[in-house]
Design a protein around this motif. Sequence first.
Motif, PDB file in Angstrom:
ATOM      1  N   ILE A 193       0.844  -1.205   0.000  1.00  0.00           N
ATOM      2  CA  ILE A 193       0.000   0.000   0.000  1.00  0.00           C
ATOM      3  C   ILE A 193       0.879   1.255   0.000  1.00  0.00           C
ATOM      4  O   ILE A 193       0.567   2.258  -0.655  1.00  0.00           O
ATOM      5  CB  ILE A 193      -0.942  -0.009   1.218  1.00  0.00           C
ATOM      6  CG1 ILE A 193      -1.722  -1.318   1.283  1.00  0.00           C
ATOM      7  CG2 ILE A 193      -1.916   1.161   1.165  1.00  0.00           C
ATOM      8  CD1 ILE A 193      -2.521  -1.505   2.546  1.00  0.00           C
ATOM      9  N   VAL A 194       2.006   1.209   0.734  1.00  0.00           N
ATOM     10  CA  VAL A 194       2.918   2.355   0.764  1.00  0.00           C
ATOM     11  C   VAL A 194       3.468   2.623  -0.633  1.00  0.00           C
ATOM     12  O   VAL A 194       3.576   3.790  -1.071  1.00  0.00           O
ATOM     13  CB  VAL A 194       4.054   2.097   1.768  1.00  0.00           C
ATOM     14  CG1 VAL A 194       5.117   3.179   1.673  1.00  0.00           C
ATOM     15  CG2 VAL A 194       3.508   2.027   3.180  1.00  0.00           C
ATOM     16  N   LEU A 195       3.808   1.559  -1.358  1.00  0.00           N
ATOM     17  CA  LEU A 195       4.324   1.739  -2.721  1.00  0.00           C
ATOM     18  C   LEU A 195       3.263   2.354  -3.630  1.00  0.00           C
ATOM     19  O   LEU A 195       3.584   3.199  -4.484  1.00  0.00           O
ATOM     20  CB  LEU A 195       4.786   0.387  -3.275  1.00  0.00           C
ATOM     21  CG  LEU A 195       5.970  -0.272  -2.549  1.00  0.00           C
ATOM     22  CD1 LEU A 195       6.265  -1.645  -3.141  1.00  0.00           C
ATOM     23  CD2 LEU A 195       7.204   0.601  -2.619  1.00  0.00           C
ATOM     24  N   GLN A 196       1.990   1.940  -3.465  1.00  0.00           N
ATOM     25  CA  GLN A 196       0.909   2.547  -4.254  1.00  0.00           C
ATOM     26  C   GLN A 196       0.759   4.027  -3.898  1.00  0.00           C
ATOM     27  O   GLN A 196       0.556   4.880  -4.793  1.00  0.00           O
ATOM     28  CB  GLN A 196      -0.401   1.812  -3.989  1.00  0.00           C
ATOM     29  CG  GLN A 196      -0.419   0.382  -4.485  1.00  0.00           C
ATOM     30  CD  GLN A 196      -1.693  -0.350  -4.084  1.00  0.00           C
ATOM     31  OE1 GLN A 196      -2.633   0.257  -3.588  1.00  0.00           O
ATOM     32  NE2 GLN A 196      -1.718  -1.655  -4.288  1.00  0.00           N
ATOM     33  N   CYS A 197       0.847   4.358  -2.603  1.00  0.00           N
ATOM     34  CA  CYS A 197       0.739   5.760  -2.185  1.00  0.00           C
ATOM     35  C   CYS A 197       1.869   6.600  -2.785  1.00  0.00           C
ATOM     36  O   CYS A 197       1.628   7.709  -3.292  1.00  0.00           O
ATOM     37  CB  CYS A 197       0.791   5.855  -0.658  1.00  0.00           C
ATOM     38  SG  CYS A 197      -0.645   5.186   0.183  1.00  0.00           S
ATOM     39  N   LEU A 198       3.087   6.073  -2.750  1.00  0.00           N
ATOM     40  CA  LEU A 198       4.230   6.823  -3.279  1.00  0.00           C
ATOM     41  C   LEU A 198       4.099   7.045  -4.780  1.00  0.00           C
ATOM     42  O   LEU A 198       4.481   8.106  -5.298  1.00  0.00           O
ATOM     43  CB  LEU A 198       5.534   6.078  -2.957  1.00  0.00           C
ATOM     44  CG  LEU A 198       5.912   6.014  -1.473  1.00  0.00           C
ATOM     45  CD1 LEU A 198       7.062   5.039  -1.266  1.00  0.00           C
ATOM     46  CD2 LEU A 198       6.275   7.390  -0.950  1.00  0.00           C
ATOM     47  N   ASP A 199       3.572   6.048  -5.461  1.00  0.00           N
ATOM     48  CA  ASP A 199       3.390   6.204  -6.902  1.00  0.00           C
ATOM     49  C   ASP A 199       2.408   7.333  -7.209  1.00  0.00           C
ATOM     50  O   ASP A 199       2.627   8.144  -8.120  1.00  0.00           O
ATOM     51  CB  ASP A 199       2.895   4.881  -7.483  1.00  0.00           C
ATOM     52  CG  ASP A 199       2.674   4.964  -8.983  1.00  0.00           C
ATOM     53  OD1 ASP A 199       3.605   5.401  -9.685  1.00  0.00           O
ATOM     54  OD2 ASP A 199       1.571   4.607  -9.448  1.00  0.00           O
ATOM     55  N   VAL A 200       1.293   7.419  -6.440  1.00  0.00           N
ATOM     56  CA  VAL A 200       0.298   8.465  -6.685  1.00  0.00           C
ATOM     57  C   VAL A 200       0.809   9.820  -6.195  1.00  0.00           C
ATOM     58  O   VAL A 200       0.556  10.860  -6.820  1.00  0.00           O
ATOM     59  CB  VAL A 200      -1.034   8.101  -5.982  1.00  0.00           C
ATOM     60  CG1 VAL A 200      -2.094   9.140  -6.264  1.00  0.00           C
ATOM     61  CG2 VAL A 200      -1.528   6.751  -6.437  1.00  0.00           C
ATOM     62  N   MET A 201       1.567   9.823  -5.107  1.00  0.00           N
ATOM     63  CA  MET A 201       2.008  11.074  -4.497  1.00  0.00           C
ATOM     64  C   MET A 201       3.111  11.773  -5.289  1.00  0.00           C
ATOM     65  O   MET A 201       3.173  13.020  -5.301  1.00  0.00           O
ATOM     66  CB  MET A 201       2.486  10.808  -3.071  1.00  0.00           C
ATOM     67  CG  MET A 201       1.387  10.396  -2.112  1.00  0.00           C
ATOM     68  SD  MET A 201       2.012   9.638  -0.611  1.00  0.00           S
ATOM     69  CE  MET A 201       2.726  11.030   0.234  1.00  0.00           C
ATOM     70  N   PHE A 202       3.974  11.005  -5.960  1.00  0.00           N
ATOM     71  CA  PHE A 202       5.134  11.619  -6.625  1.00  0.00           C
ATOM     72  C   PHE A 202       5.075  11.482  -8.146  1.00  0.00           C
ATOM     73  O   PHE A 202       5.257  12.467  -8.859  1.00  0.00           O
ATOM     74  CB  PHE A 202       6.426  10.996  -6.090  1.00  0.00           C
ATOM     75  CG  PHE A 202       6.714  11.367  -4.668  1.00  0.00           C
ATOM     76  CD1 PHE A 202       7.302  12.584  -4.367  1.00  0.00           C
ATOM     77  CD2 PHE A 202       6.390  10.519  -3.632  1.00  0.00           C
ATOM     78  CE1 PHE A 202       7.566  12.939  -3.062  1.00  0.00           C
ATOM     79  CE2 PHE A 202       6.640  10.862  -2.324  1.00  0.00           C
ATOM     80  CZ  PHE A 202       7.230  12.076  -2.034  1.00  0.00           C
ATOM     81  N   ALA A 203       4.823  10.263  -8.644  1.00  0.00           N
ATOM     82  CA  ALA A 203       4.866  10.078 -10.097  1.00  0.00           C
ATOM     83  C   ALA A 203       3.715  10.799 -10.791  1.00  0.00           C
ATOM     84  O   ALA A 203       3.915  11.426 -11.838  1.00  0.00           O
ATOM     85  CB  ALA A 203       4.831   8.589 -10.419  1.00  0.00           C
ATOM     86  N   LYS A 204       2.513  10.759 -10.207  1.00  0.00           N
ATOM     87  CA  LYS A 204       1.353  11.368 -10.858  1.00  0.00           C
ATOM     88  C   LYS A 204       1.135  12.823 -10.453  1.00  0.00           C
ATOM     89  O   LYS A 204       0.298  13.496 -11.033  1.00  0.00           O
ATOM     90  CB  LYS A 204       0.087  10.550 -10.536  1.00  0.00           C
ATOM     91  CG  LYS A 204       0.131   9.155 -11.130  1.00  0.00           C
ATOM     92  CD  LYS A 204      -1.136   8.379 -10.834  1.00  0.00           C
ATOM     93  CE  LYS A 204      -1.051   6.989 -11.442  1.00  0.00           C
ATOM     94  NZ  LYS A 204      -2.264   6.181 -11.145  1.00  0.00           N
ATOM     95  N   ARG A 205       1.878  13.302  -9.455  1.00  0.00           N
ATOM     96  CA  ARG A 205       1.749  14.697  -9.020  1.00  0.00           C
ATOM     97  C   ARG A 205       3.123  15.369  -8.999  1.00  0.00           C
ATOM     98  O   ARG A 205       3.454  16.137  -8.089  1.00  0.00           O
ATOM     99  CB  ARG A 205       1.121  14.753  -7.621  1.00  0.00           C
ATOM    100  CG  ARG A 205      -0.323  14.342  -7.566  1.00  0.00           C
ATOM    101  CD  ARG A 205      -0.829  14.359  -6.133  1.00  0.00           C
ATOM    102  NE  ARG A 205      -0.672  15.655  -5.505  1.00  0.00           N
ATOM    103  CZ  ARG A 205      -1.548  16.657  -5.607  1.00  0.00           C
ATOM    104  NH1 ARG A 205      -2.649  16.503  -6.340  1.00  0.00           N
ATOM    105  NH2 ARG A 205      -1.342  17.792  -5.000  1.00  0.00           N
ATOM    106  N   ARG A 206       3.930  15.074  -9.999  1.00  0.00           N
ATOM    107  CA  ARG A 206       5.314  15.565 -10.000  1.00  0.00           C
ATOM    108  C   ARG A 206       5.392  17.096 -10.043  1.00  0.00           C
ATOM    109  O   ARG A 206       6.348  17.685  -9.500  1.00  0.00           O
ATOM    110  CB  ARG A 206       6.077  14.975 -11.176  1.00  0.00           C
ATOM    111  CG  ARG A 206       5.524  15.290 -12.538  1.00  0.00           C
ATOM    112  CD  ARG A 206       6.428  14.748 -13.647  1.00  0.00           C
ATOM    113  NE  ARG A 206       6.435  13.314 -13.699  1.00  0.00           N
ATOM    114  CZ  ARG A 206       5.577  12.570 -14.430  1.00  0.00           C
ATOM    115  NH1 ARG A 206       4.632  13.173 -15.142  1.00  0.00           N
ATOM    116  NH2 ARG A 206       5.660  11.278 -14.446  1.00  0.00           N
ATOM    117  N   LYS A 207       4.412  17.744 -10.641  1.00  0.00           N
ATOM    118  CA  LYS A 207       4.463  19.197 -10.758  1.00  0.00           C
ATOM    119  C   LYS A 207       4.088  19.894  -9.456  1.00  0.00           C
ATOM    120  O   LYS A 207       4.449  21.054  -9.248  1.00  0.00           O
ATOM    121  CB  LYS A 207       3.506  19.658 -11.862  1.00  0.00           C
ATOM    122  CG  LYS A 207       3.922  19.189 -13.251  1.00  0.00           C
ATOM    123  CD  LYS A 207       2.929  19.666 -14.302  1.00  0.00           C
ATOM    124  CE  LYS A 207       3.351  19.181 -15.686  1.00  0.00           C
ATOM    125  NZ  LYS A 207       2.393  19.609 -16.743  1.00  0.00           N
TER     126      LYS A 207
END
Length: 796
Positions: free
Chosen positions: A597-611
């Motif tokens: 779940i932490v890996l899923q959160c990190l993916d949404v928090m950084f990869a999809k919101r990089r700007k």
Amino acid sequence: RKNTKRVPSFRKLLRTSKIKLDNKLKNKQYKQQSAAKKYRKEQKKLREAVRDAISRKPFPLEECKKKTVAEKREEEEEEDALPLDMMDEDDLKLMEDLAQKASFLTRDLSSNEPVHVKKRKHESVIDKYEKMPRRMQTEPEKELIHLLPIKDKSGIIPQTMEKPVLNVAQDEEDDTEEMEEAEDFNEEPLPVLTPEEMAAQRRQKLQERKMHIAALASAILSEPDNNIKKLKELRAMLMEQDPNVAVIVRKLVMVSLMEVFKDIVPSYKIRPLTEAEKATKVKKETQKLREFEEGLVSQYKFYLENLEQTIKDWKQRKLKKSNVISLKAYKGLAEIAVKCLCELLVALPHFNFHNNIIVLIVPLMNDASKMISKLCFEAVKKLFKQDKLGYASLGVVKVISGLVRGRNYDVRPEVLKVFLHLRIKEVELQKDSEDIAPKKKFMTYKEKRKNLSRMQRKWKKAEEKLERELLEAEASESKEKKLKLHTETLNIVFVTYFRILKKAQKSPLLPAVLEGLAKFAHLINVEFFDDLLIVLHSLIASGVLSYRESLHCVLSAFHILSGQGDVLNIDPMKFYTHLYKTLFSLHAGGTNEDIEIVLQCLDVMFAKRRKQVSQQRALAFLKRLSTLALHVLPNSSVGILATNRVLMQTFPKMDLLLDNESQGSGVYLPELDEPEHCNAQNTALWELHLLQRHYHPTVQKFAAHLIAGAPTEGSGALSLDLSQRPATELFEAYSMRGMTFNPPVASVTPRRKDTFSQTDSFIDEELNKQLQQHISETVVHKPLDFAKHLKESSLS
């Protein structure tokens, strides 16, 4: 008088109106009823006259009942006591004359007035009652049967007959004796069977039933139209009454009927015929098909009712009157019935009574029996995965929502977790194969005019018309209809989730709700975003949630903000801080599964919101994740390092941490929970050097790759198998749940040593002789005396 009425002719009857004929018929019936009533009254009067005549008939003296001995003694005593000397001779003579008349003894004084009315006019009622004669019934009165009376000139002469009295007790004794004799005659001593003979007899019966079931099922499958009546015969075997084979036979019949229905049921829903359709004449084939469909639907309905009754009997612990099956056997029957219902739920979602099956299966997901609840859960999950249109999914979701609300949110979490298997997200993101397939192109009018003759154009027009009709018949449901069904389904799902968030925040259903919100958050209406984020943050801040539940809250919040929430100006800094603060709660023990779940959160928090992410925040997370990779299991380390690789490639200045020189002022504060203010730019990723010496080869590869700066090409680049897979997939691939190591450890085979024929070749000859001599000597075991030296010292 001669009857002058004539019978009406046929012509006159034709001219007569229907109302007049009805009135005539009613008058005739009324006259008949009144005549019958009059006749009944006359008969009643006749019976009453007969009864009065019998009661008033004088009996002769000879027929008087004989007095008993006791009565005679009493009369003699009275006569002795009577003072006859005081009576005159005239009085005695009068008494004797009266005694000779029958009317004196038999006359009923209560009904007929005495002769001397004037003399007794002033007598009291009590005296009159006392003068009535007494009768003692020593024998039972004989019952009389009234016969038809005879009428002559003098009047009516009643006819009676004594009813023969039967001795009931004696008759009953005779009957019982006869029955006992008959039973003794009919009862034959049953042969006493040994256990082996009983088992053989049971096997024989079971084999006969199996052959009968197989014969019926094969006959139905071979010709369903002609053998639909055999379906009823097969269903009747569900009521097997032989206690030796009843349980097994009923189970076999349930499964056999389920397989038969799966094979012979058509691919369309059968609707009942209207009255107009029933009245119209049709062909023999159509009539035969109608009879087959009607019989199939009725038998299918009865079969489902039998399955439902079996489950109800088991749930209510209800024993049937026949007592053929014990209460313990009902559980096995109920399990088979649930399996059959689950198979029909998945196999026949288009056929009749599918909603009834859903209503039966969904409450059993919350059953106390783990086996039954698991069966129902798997069946609903399969139905969701294969349901392409959404009709069946909508029906199941409605029933689940009603069940959760009706039980006041006291259901198992698995009931809500089944929502995670809905196909709504897949249909929204990916088009179906029918939509992707190129549509058939038809020729234009100009092309036809140019390339085809007049006759060919005519044939082509008819052919294209037919093809269009076929395409319309075979076409799947339109995308608009699918989206409408999916929207309605999601509305019910979100209403269920929001009710639990509002009313049952301490319920065990909360993890399933948060997980469902994380999955479907991108489909929620924008109007609910602000309120939902406030609720999620309040849940995290309350401290009531477990660590896994708080991770689901964070994941739900970022799913909301990464979808339609991009248009909203909301800074989710509170959720970043919470995740950064709680990362060190993970370890190689029980919380290792939460890393997914932490890996899923990190993916949404950084990869999809990089700007929307600052450099300081990304550096802080990179440093803390590298530290976390040291004390978790290998699959978690691989997933975390894969996330670090994405961070280093997404944010260009992450290579600052690969240099020992500090950037800017301040010292790195690892204990600070604020990622923006911990000065992560003044530290280095020294953890990667430790991870290069990790026992897992994949962890070593990732550590070396990150030390080289995470290049996409060259000697330091990863292989395609590792570089193109997401972190969550790598976490699952290198999991150690099955006690296996990926990649597998190579087996080390020991070197083969040379063998020698003579084992004692290195031993000296003299030493060998001494050894052989010592081995050949018989050993004498002497008792051990541990207190010998103590005894010697005491003697000395």
